[in-house]
Design an enzyme around this catalytic site. Sequence first.
Site, PDB file in Angstrom:
ATOM      1  N   HIS A  86     -33.225 -13.875 -44.975  1.00 54.45           N
ATOM      2  CA  HIS A  86     -32.510 -13.228 -43.884  1.00 54.45           C
ATOM      3  C   HIS A  86     -31.981 -14.318 -42.963  1.00 54.45           C
ATOM      4  CE1 HIS A  86     -31.610 -10.602 -40.473  1.00 54.45           C
ATOM      5  NE2 HIS A  86     -32.137 -11.560 -39.729  1.00 54.45           N
ATOM      6  N   ASN A 135     -33.292  -9.998 -52.057  1.00 47.36           N
ATOM      7  CA  ASN A 135     -32.298 -11.054 -51.837  1.00 47.36           C
ATOM      8  C   ASN A 135     -32.790 -12.253 -51.023  1.00 47.36           C
ATOM      9  OD1 ASN A 135     -32.206  -9.866 -49.348  1.00 47.36           O
ATOM     10  ND2 ASN A 135     -30.007  -9.421 -49.356  1.00 47.36           N
ATOM     11  N   GLU A 183     -33.286 -11.262 -32.266  1.00 50.79           N
ATOM     12  CA  GLU A 183     -34.229 -11.444 -33.377  1.00 50.79           C
ATOM     13  C   GLU A 183     -35.224 -12.569 -33.091  1.00 50.79           C
ATOM     14  OE1 GLU A 183     -31.262  -9.884 -36.965  1.00 50.79           O
ATOM     15  OE2 GLU A 183     -31.797 -12.008 -36.886  1.00 50.79           O
TER      16      GLU A 183
HETATM   17  P1  DAT Z   1     -27.726  -9.451 -44.677  1.00 47.04           P
HETATM   18  O1  DAT Z   1     -29.190  -9.563 -45.047  1.00 47.04           O
HETATM   19  O2  DAT Z   1     -26.870 -10.285 -45.584  1.00 47.04           O
HETATM   20  O3  DAT Z   1     -27.464  -9.711 -43.224  1.00 47.04           O
HETATM   21  P2  DAT Z   1     -27.321  -6.642 -44.071  1.00 47.04           P
HETATM   22  O4  DAT Z   1     -27.678  -6.976 -42.661  1.00 47.04           O
HETATM   23  O5  DAT Z   1     -26.082  -5.875 -44.321  1.00 47.04           O
HETATM   24  O6  DAT Z   1     -27.289  -7.947 -44.981  1.00 47.04           O
HETATM   25  O7  DAT Z   1     -28.514  -5.804 -44.707  1.00 47.04           O
HETATM   26  C1  DAT Z   1     -29.855  -6.147 -44.446  1.00 47.04           C
HETATM   27  C2  DAT Z   1     -30.632  -6.067 -45.718  1.00 47.04           C
HETATM   28  O8  DAT Z   1     -30.652  -4.714 -46.171  1.00 47.04           O
HETATM   29  C3  DAT Z   1     -30.057  -6.856 -46.880  1.00 47.04           C
HETATM   30  O9  DAT Z   1     -30.443  -8.211 -46.858  1.00 47.04           O
HETATM   31  C4  DAT Z   1     -30.627  -6.128 -48.047  1.00 47.04           C
HETATM   32  C5  DAT Z   1     -30.615  -4.688 -47.583  1.00 47.04           C
HETATM   33  N1  DAT Z   1     -29.410  -4.007 -48.019  1.00 47.04           N
HETATM   34  C6  DAT Z   1     -28.161  -4.109 -47.489  1.00 47.04           C
HETATM   35  N2  DAT Z   1     -27.269  -3.353 -48.147  1.00 47.04           N
HETATM   36  C7  DAT Z   1     -27.977  -2.737 -49.111  1.00 47.04           C
HETATM   37  C8  DAT Z   1     -27.643  -1.818 -50.157  1.00 47.04           C
HETATM   38  N3  DAT Z   1     -26.402  -1.372 -50.327  1.00 47.04           N
HETATM   39  N4  DAT Z   1     -28.641  -1.420 -50.981  1.00 47.04           N
HETATM   40  C9  DAT Z   1     -29.894  -1.865 -50.832  1.00 47.04           C
HETATM   41  N5  DAT Z   1     -30.282  -2.720 -49.884  1.00 47.04           N
HETATM   42  C10 DAT Z   1     -29.335  -3.156 -49.047  1.00 47.04           C
HETATM   43 MG    MG Z   2     -27.950  -8.651 -41.533  1.00 43.73          MG
END
Ligand code: DAT
Ligand code: MG
Length: 149
Positions: free
Chosen positions: A115, A112, A126
């Site tokens: 970050h 995706n 961070e």
């Molecule tokens: P963000 O990057 O939008 O802050 P997050 O902190 O919830 O999202 O998660 C960190 C990263 O972990 C995210 O960019 C991609 C991965 N991730 C999150 N949820 C996931 C899932 N259900 N399956 C696979 N990867 C996931």
């Molecule tokens: Mg996050």
Amino acid sequence: MERTLVIVKPDGVQRGLIGEVIGRLERRGLKLVGLKMLQMSEALAREHYRVHEGKPFFEGLIRYITSAPVVVMVWEGPQAIEIVRRTMGATHPAEAAPGTLRADYCLEVRRNLVHGSDGPETAATEIALFFKPEEIVSWQRDTDRWILE
Ligand code: DAT
Ligand code: MG
């Protein structure tokens, strides 16, 4: 003023999208105050994503983020954290609003692109994880008076 950590993830670097991410934040009016390229060690990745430890996707996330170089940045501006998050779009690209980075360039949550810190405390932690204080540059931007009242 707020500061936030932004990472162009390995897929973004490999796909030649560093400039696209920087360009969007720069055109928006945010100010770049820190920038470096590095390949995350496993230890650094585990620390950065420690809140996700134990989740089913955690090990895959660590493999992905350490798989190739990333570009790590600090951006500054009023409500920079929120503004970056909204410019990135939702974590799951299928849910990302049209026009956001993740909607325009991604299909899968495991690839995706970017970050961005999710709150003031996370941002401070961070930023400190990736940058020494002297690596952050507080600079005067002559266009600021046309961007900020
Ligand atoms: P963000 O990057 O939008 O802050 P997050 O902190 O919830 O999202 O998660 C960190 C990263 O972990 C995210 O960019 C991609 C991965 N991730 C999150 N949820 C996931 C899932 N259900 N399956 C696979 N990867 C996931
Ligand atoms: Mg996050």
